[in-house]
Design a protein around this motif. Sequence first.
Motif, PDB file in Angstrom:
ATOM      1  N   ASN A  10       0.815  -1.206   0.000  1.00  0.00           N
ATOM      2  CA  ASN A  10       0.000   0.000   0.000  1.00  0.00           C
ATOM      3  C   ASN A  10       0.854   1.263   0.000  1.00  0.00           C
ATOM      4  O   ASN A  10       0.330   2.356   0.100  1.00  0.00           O
ATOM      5  N   ASN A  11       2.193   1.098  -0.053  1.00  0.00           N
ATOM      6  CA  ASN A  11       3.124   2.218  -0.152  1.00  0.00           C
ATOM      7  C   ASN A  11       3.193   3.064   1.102  1.00  0.00           C
ATOM      8  O   ASN A  11       3.783   4.130   1.101  1.00  0.00           O
ATOM      9  N   VAL A  12       2.566   2.610   2.195  1.00  0.00           N
ATOM     10  CA  VAL A  12       2.558   3.407   3.412  1.00  0.00           C
ATOM     11  C   VAL A  12       3.953   3.515   4.002  1.00  0.00           C
ATOM     12  O   VAL A  12       4.338   4.548   4.523  1.00  0.00           O
ATOM     13  N   SER A  13       4.741   2.431   3.885  1.00  0.00           N
ATOM     14  CA  SER A  13       6.039   2.426   4.546  1.00  0.00           C
ATOM     15  C   SER A  13       7.020   3.401   3.913  1.00  0.00           C
ATOM     16  O   SER A  13       8.083   3.638   4.451  1.00  0.00           O
ATOM     17  N   THR A  14       6.699   3.958   2.753  1.00  0.00           N
ATOM     18  CA  THR A  14       7.594   4.917   2.125  1.00  0.00           C
ATOM     19  C   THR A  14       7.211   6.348   2.479  1.00  0.00           C
ATOM     20  O   THR A  14       7.795   7.296   1.979  1.00  0.00           O
ATOM     21  N   GLN A  15       6.211   6.519   3.328  1.00  0.00           N
ATOM     22  CA  GLN A  15       5.730   7.847   3.655  1.00  0.00           C
ATOM     23  C   GLN A  15       5.962   8.162   5.130  1.00  0.00           C
ATOM     24  O   GLN A  15       6.078   7.265   5.952  1.00  0.00           O
ATOM     25  N   LYS A  16       6.012   9.429   5.422  1.00  0.00           N
ATOM     26  CA  LYS A  16       6.114   9.862   6.809  1.00  0.00           C
ATOM     27  C   LYS A  16       4.808   9.542   7.521  1.00  0.00           C
ATOM     28  O   LYS A  16       3.727   9.811   7.008  1.00  0.00           O
ATOM     29  N   ASN A  17       4.904   8.963   8.691  1.00  0.00           N
ATOM     30  CA  ASN A  17       3.703   8.628   9.444  1.00  0.00           C
ATOM     31  C   ASN A  17       3.419   9.741  10.445  1.00  0.00           C
ATOM     32  O   ASN A  17       4.111   9.868  11.466  1.00  0.00           O
ATOM     33  N   ASN A  18       2.399  10.543  10.158  1.00  0.00           N
ATOM     34  CA  ASN A  18       2.098  11.695  10.997  1.00  0.00           C
ATOM     35  C   ASN A  18       1.222  11.342  12.196  1.00  0.00           C
ATOM     36  O   ASN A  18       0.735  12.235  12.883  1.00  0.00           O
ATOM     37  N   GLN A 115       0.831   0.563  11.219  1.00  0.00           N
ATOM     38  CA  GLN A 115       2.256   0.881  11.165  1.00  0.00           C
ATOM     39  C   GLN A 115       2.676   1.664  12.411  1.00  0.00           C
ATOM     40  O   GLN A 115       3.732   1.408  12.985  1.00  0.00           O
ATOM     41  N   ALA A 116       1.840   2.601  12.837  1.00  0.00           N
ATOM     42  CA  ALA A 116       2.145   3.391  14.032  1.00  0.00           C
ATOM     43  C   ALA A 116       2.261   2.501  15.265  1.00  0.00           C
ATOM     44  O   ALA A 116       3.129   2.715  16.124  1.00  0.00           O
ATOM     45  N   VAL A 117       1.395   1.494  15.357  1.00  0.00           N
ATOM     46  CA  VAL A 117       1.459   0.566  16.486  1.00  0.00           C
ATOM     47  C   VAL A 117       2.773  -0.214  16.466  1.00  0.00           C
ATOM     48  O   VAL A 117       3.440  -0.371  17.495  1.00  0.00           O
ATOM     49  N   GLN A 118       3.157  -0.684  15.292  1.00  0.00           N
ATOM     50  CA  GLN A 118       4.393  -1.451  15.191  1.00  0.00           C
ATOM     51  C   GLN A 118       5.623  -0.594  15.491  1.00  0.00           C
ATOM     52  O   GLN A 118       6.548  -1.037  16.175  1.00  0.00           O
ATOM     53  N   TRP A 119       5.630   0.610  14.970  1.00  0.00           N
ATOM     54  CA  TRP A 119       6.770   1.500  15.230  1.00  0.00           C
ATOM     55  C   TRP A 119       6.838   1.876  16.703  1.00  0.00           C
ATOM     56  O   TRP A 119       7.915   1.986  17.278  1.00  0.00           O
ATOM     57  N   TYR A 153      -2.198   4.590  21.650  1.00  0.00           N
ATOM     58  CA  TYR A 153      -3.524   5.225  21.601  1.00  0.00           C
ATOM     59  C   TYR A 153      -3.407   6.728  21.793  1.00  0.00           C
ATOM     60  O   TYR A 153      -4.035   7.517  21.071  1.00  0.00           O
ATOM     61  N   ASP A 154      -2.615   7.123  22.760  1.00  0.00           N
ATOM     62  CA  ASP A 154      -2.441   8.551  23.041  1.00  0.00           C
ATOM     63  C   ASP A 154      -1.909   9.287  21.816  1.00  0.00           C
ATOM     64  O   ASP A 154      -2.406  10.357  21.454  1.00  0.00           O
ATOM     65  N   TRP A 155      -0.932   8.708  21.156  1.00  0.00           N
ATOM     66  CA  TRP A 155      -0.340   9.348  19.983  1.00  0.00           C
ATOM     67  C   TRP A 155      -1.296   9.347  18.795  1.00  0.00           C
ATOM     68  O   TRP A 155      -1.516  10.376  18.159  1.00  0.00           O
ATOM     69  N   VAL A 156      -1.862   8.187  18.493  1.00  0.00           N
ATOM     70  CA  VAL A 156      -2.700   8.053  17.297  1.00  0.00           C
ATOM     71  C   VAL A 156      -4.014   8.808  17.438  1.00  0.00           C
ATOM     72  O   VAL A 156      -4.429   9.528  16.526  1.00  0.00           O
ATOM     73  N   ALA A 157      -4.681   8.648  18.575  1.00  0.00           N
ATOM     74  CA  ALA A 157      -5.987   9.278  18.764  1.00  0.00           C
ATOM     75  C   ALA A 157      -5.915  10.805  18.696  1.00  0.00           C
ATOM     76  O   ALA A 157      -6.802  11.460  18.159  1.00  0.00           O
ATOM     77  N   LYS A 158      -4.836  11.366  19.224  1.00  0.00           N
ATOM     78  CA  LYS A 158      -4.683  12.824  19.220  1.00  0.00           C
ATOM     79  C   LYS A 158      -4.338  13.361  17.839  1.00  0.00           C
ATOM     80  O   LYS A 158      -4.679  14.508  17.511  1.00  0.00           O
ATOM     81  N   ARG A 159      -3.674  12.555  17.020  1.00  0.00           N
ATOM     82  CA  ARG A 159      -3.198  13.031  15.725  1.00  0.00           C
ATOM     83  C   ARG A 159      -4.114  12.661  14.568  1.00  0.00           C
ATOM     84  O   ARG A 159      -3.984  13.205  13.476  1.00  0.00           O
TER      85      ARG A 159
END
Length: 212
Positions: A10-18, A115-119, A153-159
């Motif tokens: 899905n090409n997600v890994s080549t992008q910045k994860n905000n 991806q955010a969870v794995q990172w 959760y704190d990081w993802v939910a807020k962003r």
Amino acid sequence: MSHCFPPSANNVSTQKNNLIPKKVGVFVWRAKRKRLPVLVELDKRGVDLNSVRCPLCDDTLESVEHTLFSCVHAKVVWEKVYNWWGNLTSLGGFDDAFDGKFNTQASILGAKIWQAVQWTTGYLIWKNRNQKVFKNSSWSPPMALNEIQVKSYDWVAKRCKSKKIEWHDWLNNPISVILNRNQRHEILTSYWSAYDNDMAQMELNEQRCISC
């Protein structure tokens, strides 16, 4: 930084994860390039060390891949995270974990969340490796999972601006967060169909037992 990561389906890994802080993205960038100060890399750079074996398990040399994924202390954490997400994908290797690949037709946003969870998992494994080495602090697998759940959760939910993520769903059924309505409907339909088939088979077996 995007050119440092091989593309996934899905090409997600080549992008910045905000959905996560920059410090986590920087950590992943350094991990993928083997620029974390693990003992093997320090030894390559001429640092005088007593040993380059893993300070946690003492089973093998401490490389980036070993510390973040292969070490028994790291692997049990990854297994708990994958189980928490309903084994969304098989537990592969280091590259799979840090590319955020998965075997489901989630949306681009869903892929970024996974991806955010794995990172976050890798980042906290590294953070707590350092606390163990330098402060001799303990970090049990249940403690690890709890910290990963709360922090991610704190990081993802807020962003995440385009989707409201409830803590209850994140904790108890996180895969529902990354699937769209049609996909959730398909999963539920499949689940209840299998449930009905199982119940019908149980009734048939009971009738056979009665008639015997």
